[in-house]
Scaffold this motif. Structure first.
Motif, PDB file in Angstrom:
ATOM      1  N   GLU A 131      57.752  38.321  27.688  1.00 47.91           N
ATOM      2  CA  GLU A 131      57.774  38.308  29.087  1.00 47.91           C
ATOM      3  C   GLU A 131      58.759  37.169  29.639  1.00 47.91           C
ATOM      4  O   GLU A 131      59.722  37.320  30.489  1.00 47.91           O
ATOM      5  CB  GLU A 131      56.456  38.255  29.755  1.00 47.91           C
ATOM      6  N   TYR A 155      62.654  37.930  28.688  1.00 45.34           N
ATOM      7  CA  TYR A 155      63.411  39.238  29.442  1.00 45.34           C
ATOM      8  C   TYR A 155      62.910  38.946  30.985  1.00 45.34           C
ATOM      9  O   TYR A 155      63.096  39.900  31.704  1.00 45.34           O
ATOM     10  CB  TYR A 155      62.849  40.629  29.032  1.00 45.34           C
ATOM     11  N   ILE A 208      60.200  38.901  32.542  1.00 43.48           N
ATOM     12  CA  ILE A 208      59.331  40.041  33.157  1.00 43.48           C
ATOM     13  C   ILE A 208      58.109  39.237  33.887  1.00 43.48           C
ATOM     14  O   ILE A 208      57.434  38.626  33.378  1.00 43.48           O
ATOM     15  CB  ILE A 208      58.692  40.746  31.968  1.00 43.48           C
ATOM     16  N   THR A 209      57.697  39.937  35.078  1.00 41.74           N
ATOM     17  CA  THR A 209      56.715  39.365  35.680  1.00 41.74           C
ATOM     18  C   THR A 209      55.789  40.495  36.030  1.00 41.74           C
ATOM     19  O   THR A 209      56.082  41.577  36.175  1.00 41.74           O
ATOM     20  CB  THR A 209      57.073  38.639  37.191  1.00 41.74           C
ATOM     21  N   GLU A 210      54.239  40.286  36.214  1.00 40.08           N
ATOM     22  CA  GLU A 210      53.262  41.111  36.383  1.00 40.08           C
ATOM     23  C   GLU A 210      53.313  41.469  37.919  1.00 40.08           C
ATOM     24  O   GLU A 210      53.550  40.544  38.857  1.00 40.08           O
ATOM     25  CB  GLU A 210      52.059  40.640  35.940  1.00 40.08           C
TER      26      GLU A 210
END
Length: 92
Positions: A85, A88, A90-92
């Motif tokens: 995460e 790259y 990446i967030t939720e």
């Protein structure tokens, strides 16, 4: 199993101490219902990710939980997830 609700919190919590009894686990995860924590702990025990021991008499017993080697190994999946995460973005 590791994607189930509260598993991550329980494993990290147990990894930070030698052992905790049920009420202590519940107190550290206040947003979770006690029944949900109890079912999750039983599943973690069935999968051999936590161990448990009981102390006291039948009416006044406390069940203590601790993380097993398999549970500790499972924490690596969460670390890998965090690493991916972050890498790259990446967030939720």
């Amino acid at each position: 199993m590791i994607n189930k609700k509260h598993v991550k919190e329980i494993l990290y919590l147990l990894n930070s101490v030698e052992e905790l009894y049920f009420a202590e686990i519940c107190n550290n995860i206040p947003e979770a219902h006690k029944g949900s924590i109890n079912r999750t702990l039983q599943e973690l025990y069935d999968f051999k990710m936590v161990s448990k021991r009981e102390e006291g008499t039948a009416k006044l017993s406390k069940t203590f939980y601790s993380i097993t080697d398999l549970g500790k190994e499972s924490l690596k999946f969460y670390e890998l997830e965090k690493e991916v995460e972050t890498k790259y973005n990446i967030t939720e």
